[in-house]
Structures are given as C-alpha cells and as structure tokens.
Design a protein around this motif. Structure first.
Motif, PDB file in Angstrom:
ATOM      1  N   LEU A  32       1.038  -1.298  -0.036  1.00 15.01           N
ATOM      2  CA  LEU A  32      -0.063  -0.033   0.021  1.00 15.01           C
ATOM      3  C   LEU A  32       0.939   1.114   0.067  1.00 15.01           C
ATOM      4  N   GLY A  33       1.953   1.252   0.697  1.00 11.80           N
ATOM      5  CA  GLY A  33       2.867   2.328   0.726  1.00 11.80           C
ATOM      6  C   GLY A  33       3.397   2.838  -0.601  1.00 11.80           C
ATOM      7  N   LYS A  34       3.490   1.878  -1.604  1.00  9.04           N
ATOM      8  CA  LYS A  34       4.102   2.215  -2.665  1.00  9.04           C
ATOM      9  C   LYS A  34       3.022   2.408  -3.786  1.00  9.04           C
ATOM     10  N   GLY A  35       1.635   2.377  -3.311  1.00 12.41           N
ATOM     11  CA  GLY A  35       0.522   2.602  -4.326  1.00 12.41           C
ATOM     12  C   GLY A  35       0.134   1.658  -5.156  1.00 12.41           C
ATOM     13  N   GLU A  36       0.388   0.134  -4.673  1.00 15.49           N
ATOM     14  CA  GLU A  36       0.112  -0.733  -5.830  1.00 15.49           C
ATOM     15  C   GLU A  36      -1.225  -1.162  -5.948  1.00 15.49           C
ATOM     16  N   HIS A  37      -2.190  -0.629  -4.983  1.00 13.93           N
ATOM     17  CA  HIS A  37      -3.498  -0.808  -5.022  1.00 13.93           C
ATOM     18  C   HIS A  37      -4.122   0.108  -5.987  1.00 13.93           C
ATOM     19  N   ARG A  38      -3.328   1.023  -6.401  1.00 13.32           N
ATOM     20  CA  ARG A  38      -3.957   2.154  -7.289  1.00 13.32           C
ATOM     21  C   ARG A  38      -3.631   1.958  -8.731  1.00 13.32           C
ATOM     22  N   THR A  39      -2.753   0.962  -9.213  1.00 13.35           N
ATOM     23  CA  THR A  39      -2.493   0.651 -10.406  1.00 13.35           C
ATOM     24  C   THR A  39      -3.490   0.511 -11.392  1.00 13.35           C
ATOM     25  N   PRO A  40      -3.354   0.877 -12.799  1.00 14.26           N
ATOM     26  CA  PRO A  40      -4.439   0.210 -13.592  1.00 14.26           C
ATOM     27  C   PRO A  40      -4.676  -1.188 -13.366  1.00 14.26           C
ATOM     28  N   GLN A  41      -3.492  -2.048 -13.393  1.00 14.33           N
ATOM     29  CA  GLN A  41      -3.875  -3.310 -13.115  1.00 14.33           C
ATOM     30  C   GLN A  41      -4.692  -3.935 -12.020  1.00 14.33           C
ATOM     31  N   PHE A  42      -4.302  -3.010 -10.904  1.00 11.18           N
ATOM     32  CA  PHE A  42      -5.352  -3.525  -9.904  1.00 11.18           C
ATOM     33  C   PHE A  42      -6.743  -3.207  -9.704  1.00 11.18           C
ATOM     34  N   ARG A  43      -6.659  -1.830 -10.470  1.00  7.89           N
ATOM     35  CA  ARG A  43      -8.159  -1.188 -10.639  1.00  7.89           C
ATOM     36  C   ARG A  43      -8.940  -2.163 -11.397  1.00  7.89           C
ATOM     37  N   ALA A  44      -8.420  -2.837 -12.253  1.00  8.16           N
ATOM     38  CA  ALA A  44      -9.202  -3.551 -13.098  1.00  8.16           C
ATOM     39  C   ALA A  44      -9.830  -4.913 -12.336  1.00  8.16           C
ATOM     40  N   MET A  45      -9.192  -5.332 -11.245  1.00  5.34           N
ATOM     41  CA  MET A  45      -9.819  -6.277 -10.346  1.00  5.34           C
ATOM     42  C   MET A  45     -10.874  -5.655  -9.608  1.00  5.34           C
ATOM     43  N   ASN A  46     -10.419  -4.691  -8.795  1.00  6.33           N
ATOM     44  CA  ASN A  46     -11.159  -3.771  -7.955  1.00  6.33           C
ATOM     45  C   ASN A  46     -11.251  -2.300  -8.300  1.00  6.33           C
ATOM     46  N   ALA A  49      -9.876   0.290  -5.619  1.00  7.99           N
ATOM     47  CA  ALA A  49      -8.482   0.544  -5.209  1.00  7.99           C
ATOM     48  C   ALA A  49      -8.470   0.128  -3.884  1.00  7.99           C
ATOM     49  N   LYS A  50      -8.908  -1.054  -3.483  1.00  8.66           N
ATOM     50  CA  LYS A  50      -8.790  -1.446  -1.998  1.00  8.66           C
ATOM     51  C   LYS A  50      -8.397  -2.765  -1.789  1.00  8.66           C
ATOM     52  N   VAL A  51      -7.871  -3.491  -0.789  1.00  8.87           N
ATOM     53  CA  VAL A  51      -7.781  -4.680  -0.621  1.00  8.87           C
ATOM     54  C   VAL A  51      -8.549  -5.134   0.471  1.00  8.87           C
ATOM     55  N   PRO A  52      -9.082  -6.530   0.455  1.00 10.99           N
ATOM     56  CA  PRO A  52      -8.531  -7.504  -0.324  1.00 10.99           C
ATOM     57  C   PRO A  52      -9.322  -7.596  -1.557  1.00 10.99           C
ATOM     58  N   VAL A  53      -8.662  -8.496  -2.646  1.00  6.03           N
ATOM     59  CA  VAL A  53      -9.329  -9.066  -3.524  1.00  6.03           C
ATOM     60  C   VAL A  53      -9.146 -10.428  -3.842  1.00  6.03           C
ATOM     61  N   LEU A  54     -10.217 -11.250  -4.054  1.00  8.23           N
ATOM     62  CA  LEU A  54     -10.185 -12.579  -4.398  1.00  8.23           C
ATOM     63  C   LEU A  54     -10.399 -12.913  -6.077  1.00  8.23           C
ATOM     64  N   VAL A  55      -9.455 -13.439  -6.618  1.00  4.11           N
ATOM     65  CA  VAL A  55      -9.442 -13.966  -8.108  1.00  4.11           C
ATOM     66  C   VAL A  55      -9.774 -15.360  -8.067  1.00  4.11           C
ATOM     67  N   ASP A  56     -10.841 -15.796  -8.541  1.00  4.77           N
ATOM     68  CA  ASP A  56     -11.369 -17.116  -8.502  1.00  4.77           C
ATOM     69  C   ASP A  56     -11.874 -17.537  -9.868  1.00  4.77           C
ATOM     70  N   GLY A  57     -10.848 -18.074 -10.532  1.00  4.44           N
ATOM     71  CA  GLY A  57     -11.141 -18.207 -12.228  1.00  4.44           C
ATOM     72  C   GLY A  57     -11.404 -16.904 -13.060  1.00  4.44           C
ATOM     73  N   ASP A  58     -12.586 -16.732 -13.483  1.00  6.02           N
ATOM     74  CA  ASP A  58     -12.949 -15.467 -14.239  1.00  6.02           C
ATOM     75  C   ASP A  58     -13.575 -14.453 -13.035  1.00  6.02           C
ATOM     76  N   ALA A  60     -13.629 -11.852 -10.308  1.00  5.04           N
ATOM     77  CA  ALA A  60     -12.760 -10.915  -9.381  1.00  5.04           C
ATOM     78  C   ALA A  60     -13.800 -10.267  -8.186  1.00  5.04           C
ATOM     79  N   LEU A  61     -13.471 -11.201  -7.007  1.00  5.18           N
ATOM     80  CA  LEU A  61     -14.423 -10.461  -5.991  1.00  5.18           C
ATOM     81  C   LEU A  61     -13.979  -9.576  -5.028  1.00  5.18           C
ATOM     82  N   TRP A  62     -14.375  -8.442  -4.891  1.00  3.04           N
ATOM     83  CA  TRP A  62     -14.053  -7.528  -3.583  1.00  3.04           C
ATOM     84  C   TRP A  62     -15.114  -7.691  -2.536  1.00  3.04           C
ATOM     85  N   GLU A  63     -14.833  -6.642  -1.717  1.00  3.32           N
ATOM     86  CA  GLU A  63     -15.632  -6.739  -0.386  1.00  3.32           C
ATOM     87  C   GLU A  63     -15.167  -7.933   0.531  1.00  3.32           C
TER      88      GLU A  63
END
Length: 214
Positions: A32-46, A49-58, A60-63
């Motif tokens: 988080l200190g490096k802003g990895e949760h704010r990258t385009p790749q992470f925002r594509a999952m959530n 722009a917050k953790v946690p995120v679970l990716v299970d096959g297709d 991408a579940l957040w909350e």
C-alpha cells in the motif's frame, strides 16, 4: 485462487478465514505504501482500489465479507450457514459494516495507520467524537454476547471473523473496552485459534509464507 492482501483490517479477517479453512489460495502481497492498489492492473480487479481482492477463475471478488462467504461456501464450511442461521449471520455482518467497525476504524486509523504512513499525529477531536458512539454499540455487542460462545448460535461463523476484526489491535488502537468484559471474553476465545492470532501469510520481505495448519 489468488488473494490480494495487505496487513490491514479488512484483509486480516479474510486471511484469517482462509488460513482457518486451509483454503487453496495463493496469497499475493499488495504494498500500500507504494500505491500498488492504485495501479491500472489492480483497479481492473477492484475499481475501488482497495484490498482484499479474491480472484477465482473469471471471478474477481471484492468486499471482505463477500470474500469470506465465498471461501466458506466453496469449502463446504458451516461458517457461512446453509440454514436459517444465515439470516442472523447476515444481520451481524451488516451491523458491523454500518455501525461497529466504522467507529472502531477511527481509533485504528488515528493510532495505527497515521503513524505507519506518516500522516501526522492522532486527531484528539476525531477520537473524542467517535468514543460515545463506539461505546454505545459496544454495549449492544457486549449484552448480546452474555452467556454465548459465539455471535450466532453456539458455533463459529463468518460473523465472528467480521465483528471482531479490530479487537486484535485494541491495545495499540486504544479502543475503550474496559467496561465490556463479554467482548473481551469472546475475543479471548477467538484468540485461541492459531489462524486468528497469526493470520497474515507473509515473511518480513512481504512475500507469501508457508502456513501452518490452523
């Protein structure tokens, strides 16, 4: 499955549950200190722009609460009940999300997050403002727990993992819990679980570690 996490409140309960269930997930540290949760790749999952995120096959579940329910259901675990208790579990999940945890998070943010990320000194006014409401809802929880082992029925559920999430930080966050012995007793019971005491699967370098059985 891949679980993206950091060592903060909401990821803590998901990691604890995944460890308790021995879920077959790959734990992926997000700095988080490096802003990895704010990258385009992470925002594509959530997009939040917050953790946690679970990716299970297709999927991408957040909350965090939804992730816990998904992991429990996938494991065939009664932590997310399939009977009438599910409604009661949902009640406590909603109560926690709207009432208890937002207030506990004020203390956590002011006393833990601010020093960690260099965000200044704790705001005494914010803490003073949150204290009466926190104590109001802590009284509700304390009364409910009287004579109970867990929140719903006599069995552990995802509701316990959710509602207790700030309690491991009670001392450091200076949560005003002195007048709530049932909350402390209940959390002592949870703390007997290795997965609850030590939920984060990382090493000192932030890399996933091999977990012991819960």
């Amino acid at each position: 499955m891949k679980l993206y996490y950091s060592d903060t409140l909401n990821p803590r309960k998901v990691c604890a549950l995944a460890r308790y269930l021995q879920s077959p997930v790959e734990f992926i540290w997000v700095e988080l200190g490096k802003g990895e949760h704010r990258t385009p790749q992470f925002r594509a999952m959530n997009p939040n722009a917050k953790v946690p995120v679970l990716v299970d096959g297709d999927l991408a579940l957040w909350e965090s609460n939804a992730i816990m329910c998904h992991l429990a259901e996938k494991a065939g675990s009664d932590l997310w009940p399939q009977d009438a208790r599910r409604i009661d579990v949902m009640r406590w999940l909603m109560w926690d999300a709207t009432e208890f945890s937002p207030l506990a998070s004020v203390f956590y943010f002011e006393h833990i997050i601010k020093p960690r990320f260099g965000l200044g000194e704790p705001d005494a006014a914010e803490i003073e403002k949150a204290t009466p409401s926190f104590e109001r809802y802590a009284k509700v929880l304390d009364a409910h727990l009287l004579g109970r082992r867990y929140l719903v029925g006599d069995a552990l559920s995802v509701a316990d993992f959710a509602v207790a999430i700030a309690l491991p930080y009670a001392g450091q966050a200076r949560l005003p819990l002195d007048n709530f012995p049932e909350i402390r007793r209940w959390h002592d019971r949870l703390s007997a679980l290795p997965a609850w005491r030590d939920p984060f699967p990382y090493t000192t370098t932030g890399q996933p570690a091999t977990l012991q059985a819960a």
